[in-house]
Design a protein around this motif. Structure first.
Motif, PDB file in Angstrom:
ATOM      1  N   LEU A  61      -8.741  15.519 -16.133  1.00 26.44           N
ATOM      2  CA  LEU A  61      -9.251  15.116 -14.816  1.00 26.44           C
ATOM      3  C   LEU A  61      -9.853  13.715 -14.868  1.00 26.44           C
ATOM      4  O   LEU A  61      -9.678  12.921 -13.935  1.00 26.44           O
ATOM      5  N   GLU A  62     -10.551  13.404 -15.953  1.00 28.63           N
ATOM      6  CA  GLU A  62     -11.113  12.067 -16.097  1.00 28.63           C
ATOM      7  C   GLU A  62      -9.998  11.021 -16.192  1.00 28.63           C
ATOM      8  O   GLU A  62     -10.096   9.940 -15.616  1.00 28.63           O
ATOM      9  N   ALA A  63      -8.928  11.360 -16.913  1.00 29.14           N
ATOM     10  CA  ALA A  63      -7.790  10.437 -17.019  1.00 29.14           C
ATOM     11  C   ALA A  63      -7.145  10.237 -15.645  1.00 29.14           C
ATOM     12  O   ALA A  63      -6.813   9.110 -15.268  1.00 29.14           O
ATOM     13  N   LYS A  64      -6.980  11.311 -14.904  1.00 27.55           N
ATOM     14  CA  LYS A  64      -6.388  11.220 -13.555  1.00 27.55           C
ATOM     15  C   LYS A  64      -7.298  10.402 -12.642  1.00 27.55           C
ATOM     16  O   LYS A  64      -6.811   9.561 -11.877  1.00 27.55           O
ATOM     17  N   ALA A  65      -8.610  10.636 -12.738  1.00 36.31           N
ATOM     18  CA  ALA A  65      -9.557   9.861 -11.926  1.00 36.31           C
ATOM     19  C   ALA A  65      -9.485   8.381 -12.291  1.00 36.31           C
ATOM     20  O   ALA A  65      -9.535   7.515 -11.413  1.00 36.31           O
ATOM     21  N   PHE A  66      -9.341   8.088 -13.571  1.00 30.68           N
ATOM     22  CA  PHE A  66      -9.227   6.693 -14.008  1.00 30.68           C
ATOM     23  C   PHE A  66      -7.953   6.062 -13.448  1.00 30.68           C
ATOM     24  O   PHE A  66      -7.976   4.929 -12.966  1.00 30.68           O
ATOM     25  N   GLU A  67      -6.841   6.808 -13.505  1.00 28.19           N
ATOM     26  CA  GLU A  67      -5.585   6.304 -12.955  1.00 28.19           C
ATOM     27  C   GLU A  67      -5.722   6.025 -11.466  1.00 28.19           C
ATOM     28  O   GLU A  67      -5.282   4.978 -10.979  1.00 28.19           O
ATOM     29  N   LEU A  68      -6.335   6.969 -10.743  1.00 28.17           N
ATOM     30  CA  LEU A  68      -6.503   6.789  -9.302  1.00 28.17           C
ATOM     31  C   LEU A  68      -7.405   5.600  -9.002  1.00 28.17           C
ATOM     32  O   LEU A  68      -7.143   4.834  -8.071  1.00 28.17           O
ATOM     33  N   LYS A  69      -8.439   5.428  -9.802  1.00 26.51           N
ATOM     34  CA  LYS A  69      -9.341   4.289  -9.613  1.00 26.51           C
ATOM     35  C   LYS A  69      -8.579   2.990  -9.850  1.00 26.51           C
ATOM     36  O   LYS A  69      -8.731   2.020  -9.098  1.00 26.51           O
ATOM     37  N   THR A  96      -5.373   2.560  -9.443  1.00 26.72           N
ATOM     38  CA  THR A  96      -4.463   2.409  -8.317  1.00 26.72           C
ATOM     39  C   THR A  96      -5.194   1.843  -7.110  1.00 26.72           C
ATOM     40  O   THR A  96      -4.701   0.931  -6.441  1.00 26.72           O
ATOM     41  N   VAL A  97      -6.386   2.383  -6.833  1.00 27.95           N
ATOM     42  CA  VAL A  97      -7.181   1.900  -5.700  1.00 27.95           C
ATOM     43  C   VAL A  97      -7.590   0.447  -5.930  1.00 27.95           C
ATOM     44  O   VAL A  97      -7.506  -0.383  -5.019  1.00 27.95           O
ATOM     45  N   ASP A  98      -8.019   0.129  -7.142  1.00 24.51           N
ATOM     46  CA  ASP A  98      -8.397  -1.253  -7.449  1.00 24.51           C
ATOM     47  C   ASP A  98      -7.197  -2.192  -7.272  1.00 24.51           C
ATOM     48  O   ASP A  98      -7.339  -3.295  -6.728  1.00 24.51           O
ATOM     49  N   PHE A  99      -6.021  -1.757  -7.709  1.00 25.82           N
ATOM     50  CA  PHE A  99      -4.820  -2.572  -7.554  1.00 25.82           C
ATOM     51  C   PHE A  99      -4.498  -2.759  -6.078  1.00 25.82           C
ATOM     52  O   PHE A  99      -4.139  -3.869  -5.643  1.00 25.82           O
ATOM     53  N   ALA A 100      -4.618  -1.676  -5.296  1.00 25.87           N
ATOM     54  CA  ALA A 100      -4.339  -1.766  -3.861  1.00 25.87           C
ATOM     55  C   ALA A 100      -5.306  -2.727  -3.183  1.00 25.87           C
ATOM     56  O   ALA A 100      -4.904  -3.534  -2.337  1.00 25.87           O
ATOM     57  N   HIS A 101      -6.576  -2.665  -3.562  1.00 18.05           N
ATOM     58  CA  HIS A 101      -7.552  -3.597  -2.989  1.00 18.05           C
ATOM     59  C   HIS A 101      -7.215  -5.039  -3.371  1.00 18.05           C
ATOM     60  O   HIS A 101      -7.321  -5.956  -2.532  1.00 18.05           O
ATOM     61  N   GLU A 102      -6.833  -5.243  -4.603  1.00 15.46           N
ATOM     62  CA  GLU A 102      -6.473  -6.584  -5.060  1.00 15.46           C
ATOM     63  C   GLU A 102      -5.240  -7.088  -4.308  1.00 15.46           C
ATOM     64  O   GLU A 102      -5.203  -8.243  -3.863  1.00 15.46           O
ATOM     65  N   ALA A 103      -4.238  -6.211  -4.149  1.00 12.82           N
ATOM     66  CA  ALA A 103      -3.026  -6.601  -3.417  1.00 12.82           C
ATOM     67  C   ALA A 103      -3.369  -6.913  -1.963  1.00 12.82           C
ATOM     68  O   ALA A 103      -2.876  -7.896  -1.399  1.00 12.82           O
ATOM     69  N   LYS A 104      -4.217  -6.099  -1.352  1.00 15.27           N
ATOM     70  CA  LYS A 104      -4.635  -6.339   0.034  1.00 15.27           C
ATOM     71  C   LYS A 104      -5.353  -7.667   0.134  1.00 15.27           C
ATOM     72  O   LYS A 104      -5.129  -8.442   1.070  1.00 15.27           O
ATOM     73  N   SER A 105      -6.202  -7.950  -0.819  1.00  8.21           N
ATOM     74  CA  SER A 105      -6.938  -9.211  -0.823  1.00  8.21           C
ATOM     75  C   SER A 105      -5.973 -10.396  -0.907  1.00  8.21           C
ATOM     76  O   SER A 105      -6.110 -11.382  -0.174  1.00  8.21           O
ATOM     77  N   VAL A 106      -4.977 -10.294  -1.785  1.00  7.28           N
ATOM     78  CA  VAL A 106      -3.993 -11.371  -1.928  1.00  7.28           C
ATOM     79  C   VAL A 106      -3.184 -11.530  -0.640  1.00  7.28           C
ATOM     80  O   VAL A 106      -2.978 -12.655  -0.157  1.00  7.28           O
TER      81      VAL A 106
END
Length: 142
Positions: free
Chosen positions: A66-74, A76-86
């Motif tokens: 679950l911690e690994a999945k949470a890390f992956e999701l985090k 993904t969210v960080d990447f999405a925020h970065e892509a949105k920012s760009v």
């Protein structure tokens, strides 16, 4: 005579000594039995240690997953925020470029019009057209 007089006293003393030794041994045996029973009870409480350990290991494994999945999701969210920012940055850039181009186009058109207005040919044309319109209005009013 010594054996008749001393034998009962010795027998009594020997019987007392034997009884004392039996009491000590029985007390020691009872203490040992109690200690063994206590140890058996403490070990019987630990009889589920293997099962408990397996359950805890499974829970630990699930927690790690679950911690690994949470890390992956985090991530993904960080990447999405970065892509949105760009992308937002590009949108702002494109809007600025478009605005600059429109301003340059407007300035260019205004400069061409002002240049055209200053030419004697255009001024003569406007003057001729204006005189024609005034004569037309004057002729229509008569």
């Amino acid at each position: 005579m010594v054996s008749k007089v001393g034998a009962p006293a010795y027998t009594e003393w020997a019987n007392g000594y034997i009884a004392n030794m039996k009491a000590i041994l029985n007390k020691s045996r009872e203490g040992h039995t109690a200690a063994v029973k206590e140890r058996i009870e403490s070990v019987s409480q630990l009889k589920d240690v293997v099962e408990t350990t397996k359950v805890l290991f499974d829970v630990s494994k699930e927690t790690a997953q679950l911690e690994a999945k949470a890390f992956e999701l985090k991530q993904t969210v960080d990447f999405a925020h970065e892509a949105k920012s760009v992308l937002d940055s590009w949108v702002r850039y494109e809007a600025n470029v478009r605005q600059r181009e429109q301003k340059q186009l407007a300035e260019s058109v205004i400069a061409k019009i002002e240049k055209e207005i200053r030419t004697p040919k255009f001024q003569q044309q406007v003057l001729t057209q204006s005189i024609a319109e005034v004569e037309k209005l004057f002729a229509a009013s008569k």
